[in-house]
Design a protein around this motif. Structure first.
Motif, PDB file in Angstrom:
ATOM      1  N   ILE A 116       8.653   7.091   3.416  1.00 35.96           N
ATOM      2  CA  ILE A 116       8.033   7.594   2.187  1.00 35.96           C
ATOM      3  C   ILE A 116       8.995   8.480   1.399  1.00 35.96           C
ATOM      4  CG2 ILE A 116       6.183   9.061   1.276  1.00 35.96           C
ATOM      5  CD1 ILE A 116       4.348   7.913   3.404  1.00 35.96           C
ATOM      6  N   GLY A 126       5.232  -0.798   9.345  1.00 36.97           N
ATOM      7  CA  GLY A 126       5.708  -0.272   8.072  1.00 36.97           C
ATOM      8  C   GLY A 126       7.035  -0.851   7.646  1.00 36.97           C
ATOM      9  N   LYS A 164       0.825  -1.216   0.000  1.00 37.83           N
ATOM     10  CA  LYS A 164       0.000   0.000   0.000  1.00 37.83           C
ATOM     11  C   LYS A 164       0.859   1.266   0.000  1.00 37.83           C
ATOM     12  CE  LYS A 164      -2.242  -1.152   3.759  1.00 37.83           C
ATOM     13  NZ  LYS A 164      -1.594  -2.472   3.977  1.00 37.83           N
ATOM     14  N   THR A 165       1.865   1.326   0.895  1.00 36.69           N
ATOM     15  CA  THR A 165       2.705   2.525   0.977  1.00 36.69           C
ATOM     16  C   THR A 165       3.489   2.730  -0.310  1.00 36.69           C
ATOM     17  OG1 THR A 165       2.897   2.273   3.379  1.00 36.69           O
ATOM     18  CG2 THR A 165       4.528   3.670   2.297  1.00 36.69           C
ATOM     19  N   GLN A 166       3.993   1.647  -0.897  1.00 39.90           N
ATOM     20  CA  GLN A 166       4.716   1.749  -2.166  1.00 39.90           C
ATOM     21  C   GLN A 166       3.818   2.325  -3.252  1.00 39.90           C
ATOM     22  OE1 GLN A 166       8.181   0.552  -3.009  1.00 39.90           O
ATOM     23  NE2 GLN A 166       7.583   2.008  -4.574  1.00 39.90           N
ATOM     24  N   THR A 203       0.655  11.433   7.358  1.00 34.18           N
ATOM     25  CA  THR A 203       0.813  10.174   8.076  1.00 34.18           C
ATOM     26  C   THR A 203       0.565  10.392   9.562  1.00 34.18           C
ATOM     27  OG1 THR A 203       3.163  10.511   8.495  1.00 34.18           O
ATOM     28  CG2 THR A 203       2.576   9.435   6.419  1.00 34.18           C
ATOM     29  N   ASP A 238      -1.653   7.828   4.637  1.00 34.86           N
ATOM     30  CA  ASP A 238      -1.213   6.449   4.850  1.00 34.86           C
ATOM     31  C   ASP A 238      -1.453   6.071   6.310  1.00 34.86           C
ATOM     32  OD1 ASP A 238      -0.257   4.021   4.091  1.00 34.86           O
ATOM     33  OD2 ASP A 238       1.863   4.558   4.124  1.00 34.86           O
ATOM     34  N   GLU A 239      -1.664   4.758   6.543  1.00 37.31           N
ATOM     35  CA  GLU A 239      -2.004   4.257   7.883  1.00 37.31           C
ATOM     36  C   GLU A 239      -3.217   5.006   8.438  1.00 37.31           C
ATOM     37  OE1 GLU A 239       1.571   4.358  10.273  1.00 37.31           O
ATOM     38  OE2 GLU A 239       2.190   2.403   9.520  1.00 37.31           O
ATOM     39  N   LEU A 269       7.550   7.403   9.358  1.00 34.87           N
ATOM     40  CA  LEU A 269       6.961   6.907   8.114  1.00 34.87           C
ATOM     41  C   LEU A 269       7.027   7.980   7.038  1.00 34.87           C
ATOM     42  CD1 LEU A 269       5.338   4.788   6.497  1.00 34.87           C
ATOM     43  CD2 LEU A 269       3.256   5.783   7.456  1.00 34.87           C
TER      44      LEU A 269
END
Length: 738
Positions: free
Chosen positions: A275, A668, A237-239, A265, A470-471, A270
């Motif tokens: 990121i 993460g 997801k983060t990618q 975030t 994210d998250e 993170l």
């Protein structure tokens, strides 16, 4: 002639910030053999570390090495150097944040911070001038030890700065051959942490060749409606968020569009380590740092609130700008509030004395203290602060007399809830006495500000056209409600705000999302963005072997469905990795035998792993035991302890030592090998059982186990009741071997 000054140009800061340095490096400041991105030029007692692509307007960091105590022979050199680099990076890019624990102080253009992790005890501080000689450079000019001193008492040798600037042009124009240095230099120039996870593929390679159909669908989503990106741990997801951010940014740049993009975030590490590191890997030219038309903001929601409300100028200090770190600090203050209850005859007799026997015994039993603080912190953040409940208000009457959901802390009697409100009031007074703002107070202020006429005027300049979160599962109700008001008016004209939310509710070890949405996930997302949300789901696991994915699938069956039922989907991700060993459960007779054996096995794994200790993690599921173990002399030299996410940089120094942490501090991240210790029956003690506690225990186990890529070992202790019942299904289905 000895070296007395180090000069680093702005473009070289990121490279050095991700480097592994040892104390020996601070003698000559040499660069590794055949490193082509940076060059080292020595002119007399000055060393220049410069990017080979010299940019005329590049700013400079000038360090008076003697005055800042950054020379071989001093202590904590690596940490001091990292802090100097972080302050300099922040000077040139306001997106970068200085952690609150560094205690940043201002006096005009002068600032100072604590110089290393133990500086709060020693009082060691480093001093900087952010406008030396009226220029845009930054000068690290001095240090002090002991009680905080007035800036004007710290000597500043302006001649050191002037000489460095005078010789800069000569250094920049000096042609230096690629270093032929041999031997041990004390430095390894590594990629940023996020770049190591992202791999060597560029943005174009990822988009054209590597994205799955699901990922491509997400990256190609237009900015016409809110989008939910749901996926189990390890599905990328983060990618995918990082790829989409850069793709959208460069598309806007090509069109010449004034498009403002935010990546928000919950964790500072993170945002700034992972990121931004991914951005570097996707585009090593770092064009995303200085776009001409569009703009990109990356950081935590708390950093955005701090920047918008300008607390620094007002002399106010947030408890933290990192969501996890701030919550941990809040737990310390809750502990102080419980101590105050014990010291107050009125509270002890009139309040605690009327509580249920169960709560009284928990408050009075020292062994119950860590679990009690954790549950009170959850109650404060997810119920009392989220609903703005204060003693004597209408909201408090509802809180005291109303029904409670299954996930909430066990407060059987009305008197138990009176006690919770009393402790909360003491906790808030403690914040006020220290001139601190809690995370919840800061977001409450921020939320109110976003409804002001002032923000309505400013948001066309400072608001965003697109927001990525994210998250998302870590944000509570009040935090979720702020996202809707961050957009420019034109981004909301269609009634569908382009908010992209990546989440996996099962990775959240607290109940923030449950309080926000109740039984309905749609309500949770509706608070964040207007318009019907589009769902994109990732179902392919890239991190873990099929065997570990099967274990997670069976562990998933232990989750009690107590809220957000429409989002509480069964784990159905399949792995794309090669097969590996079945995860293993080992039960030890005592805690001592458990920790000794696990650390010994982890060290053995390190010796066979080419990346050393950075790829081997021991994750503890019990906070109290984690604190005991990490301070234990028997293992201290064998571990690198991570106690917050802003320590992610320490991963690179593991080498022959394993990472020792808790699941939430490494969320993460991924490791080849994970030992998950203390999956014990005692974590779900019957006397304080609740469905909410059950869910949090399973979430922490799920979060920790999902960090493993190739090998997973789970350990339990007979001293704490043996293995946890949450492992029954994996054992029954044989996805966990005993």
């Amino acid at each position: 002639m000895s070296i007395d000054t180090l000069i680093v140009d702005q473009n070289a800061l990121a490279t050095l910030d991700s480097a592994l340095v040892e104390d020996s490096w601070f003698t000559n400041f040499d660069l590794p053999e055949n490193y082509v991105s940076l060059k080292r030029v020595r002119l007399g007692g000055r060393v220049y570390l410069l990017s080979r692509e010299v940019v005329a307007e590049s700013g400079l960091l000038v360090i008076d090495l003697k005055s800042t105590k950054l020379l071989t022979g001093e202590t904590n050199l690596r940490y001091r150097f990292e802090r100097v680099l972080r302050v300099a990076t922040r000077h040139f890019s306001r997106e970068v944040v200085i952690p609150i624990k560094w205690q940043l102080f201002h006096h005009g253009s002068l600032i100072s911070v604590y110089g290393d992790p133990i500086a709060k005890q020693s009082g060691f501080r480093i001093y900087f001038d952010q406008a030396p000689e009226g220029e845009r450079n930054i000068f690290a000019y001095g240090s002090s030890v002991g009680p905080i001193r007035d800036f004007l008492t710290i000597e500043k040798n302006d001649k050191v700065y002037k000489n460095a600037i005078e010789d800069y042009e000569t250094a920049a124009l000096t042609e230096v051959e690629v270093s032929a240095n041999a031997g041990h230099l004390g430095i390894v120039l590594a990629q940023p942490l996020g770049a190591q996870f992202s791999g060597s593929a560029t943005l174009e390679d990822w988009y054209e060749k590597r994205l799955t159909v699901e990922q491509r669908k997400f990256v190609d989503c237009e900015h016409r409606a809110p989008v939910r990106l749901r996926g189990a741990a390890g599905t990328g997801k983060t990618q995918a968020v990082a790829i989409k951010v850069l793709k959208d940014l460069y598309a806007a740049e090509t069109k010449g569009a004034d498009t403002r993009i935010a990546v928000i975030t919950h964790s500072s590490a993170l945002a700034h380590e992972v990121i931004r590191g991914m951005f570097y890997a996707l585009d090593p030219t770092a064009k995303w740092q200085k776009p001409e038309n569009a703009s990109l903001w990356t950081g935590t929601l708390y950093e955005l609130a701090q920047e918008t409300l300008q607390y620094e100028r007002k002399g106010l200090e947030p408890l933290s700008l990192d969501g996890r770190d701030g919550r941990e600090l809040q737990k310390l203050l809750i502990g102080d509030a419980l101590d105050a209850v014990a010291k107050s005859p009125r509270l002890k007799l009139s309040v605690l004395g009327k509580c249920s026997q169960n709560l009284r015994s928990r408050v009075e039993n020292p062994a119950e203290r860590p679990a009690l603080i954790k549950e009170l912190a959850n109650e404060f953040a997810c119920v009392i602060e989220a609903d703005n409940i204060r003693k004597g208000t209408k909201e408090s009457e509802k809180y005291l007399n109303g029904s409670r959901d299954a996930w909430q802390m066990q407060l059987e009697a009305k008197e138990d809830r009176v006690f919770a409100l009393e402790v909360h009031e003491i906790y808030e007074n403690g914040l006020m006495n220290q001139n601190l703002l809690s995370m919840d107070q800061m977001i409450a202020d921020f939320s109110r500000y976003l409804a002001t006429h002032e923000w309505r005027q400013l948001k066309e300049r400072k608001g965003f056209d697109v927001v990525f979160v994210d998250e998302f599962h870590y944000f509570n109700r009040l935090e979720v409600m702020t996202f809707h008001n961050l957009f420019r008016k034109r981004a909301m004209e269609s009634g569908n705000t382009p908010l992209f939310m990546a989440y996996d509710f099962k990775q959240s070890p607290n109940d923030t999302s449950l309080n926000a949405g109740g039984k309905n996930g749609a309500a949770y997302f509706k608070m964040a963005a207007s318009g019907k949300t589009e769902l994109v789901e990732f179902k392919t696991v890239f991190r873990s072997t099929p065997q570990i994915a099967n274990f997670l699938k069976d562990l998933d069956k232990s989750f009690p469905a107590i809220g957000l039922e429409d989002e509480w989907q069964t784990y159905n991700a399949g792995s794309s990795q090669d097969p590996g060993d079945t995860p293993k459960l080992i039960v030890y007779e005592t805690n001592e035998k458990l920790i000794d054996s696990v650390i010994s096995s982890a060290i053995t794994d390190i010796r066979s792993n080419k990346d050393g200790g950075r790829q081997v993690a021991v994750l503890c599921l019990n906070e109290h035991l984690f604190d005991i173990y990490r301070n234990s002399g028997r293992i201290k030299d064998k571990i690198v302890a991570l106690t917050s996410r802003d320590q992610m940089g320490d991963l690179q120094y593991a080498r022959s030592r394993c990472i020792f942490s808790m699941p939430e501090f490494v969320a993460g991240l991924q490791f080849d090998v994970v030992y998950l210790i203390h999956a014990d029956r005692a974590e779900l003690a019957e006397e304080r059982y609740s469905a909410g506690l059950h869910r949090r225990v399973v979430s922490r186990c799920y979060l920790g186990a999902s960090r493993a890529a190739k090998k997973l070992v789970i350990a339990a202790s007979e001293e704490r009741g043996g293995r946890s019942n949450i492992l029954c299904m994996p054992l029954k289905e044989r996805s966990l071997a005993d």
